[in-house]
Design a protein around this motif. Sequence first.
Motif, mmCIF file in Angstrom:
data_model
loop_
_atom_site.group_PDB
_atom_site.id
_atom_site.type_symbol
_atom_site.label_atom_id
_atom_site.label_comp_id
_atom_site.label_asym_id
_atom_site.label_seq_id
_atom_site.Cartn_x
_atom_site.Cartn_y
_atom_site.Cartn_z
ATOM 1 N N GLY A 1 0.380 6.794 -6.094
ATOM 2 C CA GLY A 1 -0.371 7.654 -5.183
ATOM 3 C C GLY A 1 -0.118 7.326 -3.721
ATOM 4 N N ASP A 2 -1.201 7.218 -2.951
ATOM 5 C CA ASP A 2 -1.113 6.948 -1.517
ATOM 6 C C ASP A 2 -1.223 5.461 -1.203
ATOM 7 O OD1 ASP A 2 -0.891 9.653 -0.894
ATOM 8 O OD2 ASP A 2 -3.071 9.918 -0.861
ATOM 9 N N ALA A 3 -0.816 4.628 -2.145
ATOM 10 C CA ALA A 3 -1.002 3.176 -1.979
ATOM 11 C C ALA A 3 -0.343 2.634 -0.725
ATOM 12 C CB ALA A 3 -0.473 2.435 -3.207
ATOM 13 N N LEU A 4 0.773 3.218 -0.317
ATOM 14 C CA LEU A 4 1.448 2.712 0.882
ATOM 15 C C LEU A 4 0.589 2.927 2.130
ATOM 16 C CD1 LEU A 4 5.140 3.873 0.280
ATOM 17 C CD2 LEU A 4 4.060 1.692 -0.327
ATOM 18 N N LYS A 5 -0.288 3.948 2.095
ATOM 19 C CA LYS A 5 -1.179 4.210 3.224
ATOM 20 C C LYS A 5 -2.521 3.496 3.065
ATOM 21 C CE LYS A 5 0.731 8.821 4.147
ATOM 22 N NZ LYS A 5 0.424 10.279 4.188
ATOM 23 N N THR A 6 -3.058 3.544 1.847
ATOM 24 C CA THR A 6 -4.411 3.016 1.621
ATOM 25 C C THR A 6 -4.445 1.540 1.275
ATOM 26 O OG1 THR A 6 -4.377 3.542 -0.747
ATOM 27 C CG2 THR A 6 -5.097 5.284 0.768
ATOM 28 N N GLY A 7 -3.309 1.027 0.778
ATOM 29 C CA GLY A 7 -3.271 -0.365 0.350
ATOM 30 C C GLY A 7 -3.901 -0.579 -1.015
ATOM 31 N N VAL A 8 -4.140 0.515 -1.760
ATOM 32 C CA VAL A 8 -4.794 0.409 -3.063
ATOM 33 C C VAL A 8 -4.102 1.326 -4.074
ATOM 34 C CG1 VAL A 8 -6.937 0.756 -4.358
ATOM 35 C CG2 VAL A 8 -7.028 -0.076 -2.003
ATOM 36 N N ILE A 9 -3.823 0.782 -5.259
ATOM 37 C CA ILE A 9 -3.429 1.600 -6.399
ATOM 38 C C ILE A 9 -4.654 1.712 -7.293
ATOM 39 C CG2 ILE A 9 -1.971 1.806 -8.441
ATOM 40 C CD1 ILE A 9 0.190 0.255 -7.021
ATOM 41 N N GLU A 10 -5.240 2.898 -7.353
ATOM 42 C CA GLU A 10 -6.454 3.094 -8.142
ATOM 43 C C GLU A 10 -6.132 3.920 -9.376
ATOM 44 O OE1 GLU A 10 -11.026 4.839 -7.757
ATOM 45 O OE2 GLU A 10 -9.651 4.936 -6.040
ATOM 46 N N LEU B 1 3.597 -3.298 -10.127
ATOM 47 C CA LEU B 1 4.119 -2.405 -9.086
ATOM 48 C C LEU B 1 3.437 -2.687 -7.753
ATOM 49 C CD1 LEU B 1 4.556 1.071 -10.840
ATOM 50 C CD2 LEU B 1 5.959 -0.994 -10.972
ATOM 51 N N ALA B 2 2.145 -2.980 -7.800
ATOM 52 C CA ALA B 2 1.434 -3.329 -6.568
ATOM 53 C C ALA B 2 2.013 -4.592 -5.952
ATOM 54 C CB ALA B 2 -0.058 -3.516 -6.863
ATOM 55 N N GLY B 3 2.341 -5.569 -6.798
ATOM 56 C CA GLY B 3 2.933 -6.808 -6.299
ATOM 57 C C GLY B 3 4.294 -6.583 -5.672
ATOM 58 N N ILE B 4 5.109 -5.734 -6.308
ATOM 59 C CA ILE B 4 6.430 -5.426 -5.751
ATOM 60 C C ILE B 4 6.283 -4.717 -4.404
ATOM 61 C CG2 ILE B 4 8.504 -4.014 -6.066
ATOM 62 C CD1 ILE B 4 8.172 -4.496 -9.106
ATOM 63 N N ALA B 5 5.406 -3.724 -4.362
ATOM 64 C CA ALA B 5 5.207 -2.984 -3.117
ATOM 65 C C ALA B 5 4.667 -3.889 -2.025
ATOM 66 C CB ALA B 5 4.258 -1.809 -3.363
ATOM 67 N N PRO C 1 -0.605 -6.662 1.825
ATOM 68 C CA PRO C 1 -1.185 -6.582 0.481
ATOM 69 C C PRO C 1 -1.465 -5.155 0.024
ATOM 70 C CG PRO C 1 -2.826 -7.322 2.072
ATOM 71 C CD PRO C 1 -1.511 -7.310 2.795
ATOM 72 N N ILE C 2 -1.089 -4.883 -1.206
ATOM 73 C CA ILE C 2 -1.478 -3.657 -1.895
ATOM 74 C C ILE C 2 -2.151 -4.102 -3.181
ATOM 75 C CG2 ILE C 2 -0.652 -1.593 -3.105
ATOM 76 C CD1 ILE C 2 1.552 -1.398 -1.013
ATOM 77 N N ARG C 3 -3.410 -3.763 -3.324
ATOM 78 C CA ARG C 3 -4.171 -4.290 -4.451
ATOM 79 C C ARG C 3 -4.363 -3.222 -5.526
ATOM 80 N NH1 ARG C 3 -9.663 -2.886 -3.956
ATOM 81 N NH2 ARG C 3 -10.164 -1.890 -1.954
ATOM 82 N N ARG D 1 12.034 -2.116 -8.799
ATOM 83 C CA ARG D 1 11.967 -2.632 -7.423
ATOM 84 C C ARG D 1 12.818 -1.761 -6.501
ATOM 85 N NH1 ARG D 1 10.680 -7.483 -4.956
ATOM 86 N NH2 ARG D 1 11.734 -7.846 -2.959
ATOM 87 N N ASP D 2 14.010 -1.396 -6.955
ATOM 88 C CA ASP D 2 14.873 -0.544 -6.139
ATOM 89 C C ASP D 2 14.269 0.852 -5.957
ATOM 90 O OD1 ASP D 2 16.734 -2.541 -5.777
ATOM 91 O OD2 ASP D 2 18.044 -1.876 -7.406
ATOM 92 N N VAL D 3 13.636 1.365 -7.007
ATOM 93 C CA VAL D 3 13.000 2.677 -6.914
ATOM 94 C C VAL D 3 11.873 2.650 -5.886
ATOM 95 C CG1 VAL D 3 11.639 4.393 -8.177
ATOM 96 C CG2 VAL D 3 13.627 3.329 -9.270
ATOM 97 N N ILE D 4 11.060 1.590 -5.928
ATOM 98 C CA ILE D 4 9.956 1.471 -4.968
ATOM 99 C C ILE D 4 10.499 1.272 -3.556
ATOM 100 C CG2 ILE D 4 7.977 0.050 -4.280
ATOM 101 C CD1 ILE D 4 7.501 -0.486 -7.261
ATOM 102 N N ALA D 5 11.558 0.493 -3.430
ATOM 103 C CA ALA D 5 12.152 0.278 -2.112
ATOM 104 C C ALA D 5 12.648 1.593 -1.515
ATOM 105 C CB ALA D 5 13.304 -0.728 -2.206
ATOM 106 N N ASP D 6 13.273 2.426 -2.340
ATOM 107 C CA ASP D 6 13.737 3.729 -1.864
ATOM 108 C C ASP D 6 12.555 4.606 -1.449
ATOM 109 O OD1 ASP D 6 16.351 3.024 -2.290
ATOM 110 O OD2 ASP D 6 16.550 4.107 -4.212
ATOM 111 N N HIS D 7 11.470 4.515 -2.226
ATOM 112 C CA HIS D 7 10.274 5.303 -1.905
ATOM 113 C C HIS D 7 9.684 4.861 -0.578
ATOM 114 C CE1 HIS D 7 6.497 7.381 -2.334
ATOM 115 N NE2 HIS D 7 5.806 6.253 -2.416
#
Length: 296
Positions: free
Chosen positions: A153-162, A214-218, A225-227, A284-290
């Motif tokens: 979702g918007d974890a890169l903005k919110t810092g949370v994967i819910e 995924l949160a840890g990788i991001a 931190p992304i929790r 990890r590469d997929v998240i890095a590209d994102h």
Amino acid sequence: MIIVTGASGHLGHAIVENLVGRVPANQVVASVRDPEKAADLSALSVEVRHGDFDDPESLRRAFEGARLVLIVSSNARSTGGDPLAQHRAAIEAARAAGAERIIYTSQMAASPSSVFPPALDHAATEDMLRQCGVAWTSLRHGFYAASGIMLMGDALKTGVIEAPADGKIAWTAHADLAEADAAIVAKIFLGNGERFDGPTPPLTGSEALDLADLAGIASALCSRPIRRQVPSDEDFSAKLAARGVANTVASIALGLYVASRRGEFAAVDPMLERLLNRPPISMRDVIADHIAASRD
């Protein structure tokens, strides 16, 4: 002749592109609902034909001369449609065309006992194939890595994967699956190596990760931190209902988490790497590209 359905979609289009070069382009036909959306394939010397899963007669015309038919599975369930009726129409058209083999893009969790609704559809389609009287291959795809990005979702903005409690998933890149699918289709068409009768082993990435992973990788890639936040299944369902999400879509969404907790998507198999002759693209590469795309 190789017929590829859904060739204007993400997966189908990439499969056709990967087939060209493995087999003569004039032996590949792209079957699409709207030929204009696949016009670029004509530049590859691929014939583009009109074929609509909801119009059986169009499929019979699109499949003329078929030796192999690759049915890229429908996602009609997500919009209230009937993917099984569509798959049945495609199988019947392939049989009527005299195809020697039908190949189908299935999913690693395909089972009549799955709690993930699309996996039930894949299992039912595989059962149709068993009974159709034509040789068949079911490409048991790993769970799409793009879906993992969507679940973030918007974890890169919110810092949370819910999201509800989940389990490990063998995330697998579309690009890798398209390349592997094309390799299998080409091997069968050219008579090189394995016949791939029935379901393949799971075609997966090299590791299974949950959303906390995924949160840890991001977090590491973003250097912040992304929790992971875990609402109950009931709260999650209530939020979907409040947003007006259709029941069919909500059942798919919740079913994904429940199925992952049951380990339905956790298997990791070396078959994909063997087909690619290289390691699969990592999550990890997929998240890095994102992350990079989100900064553009």
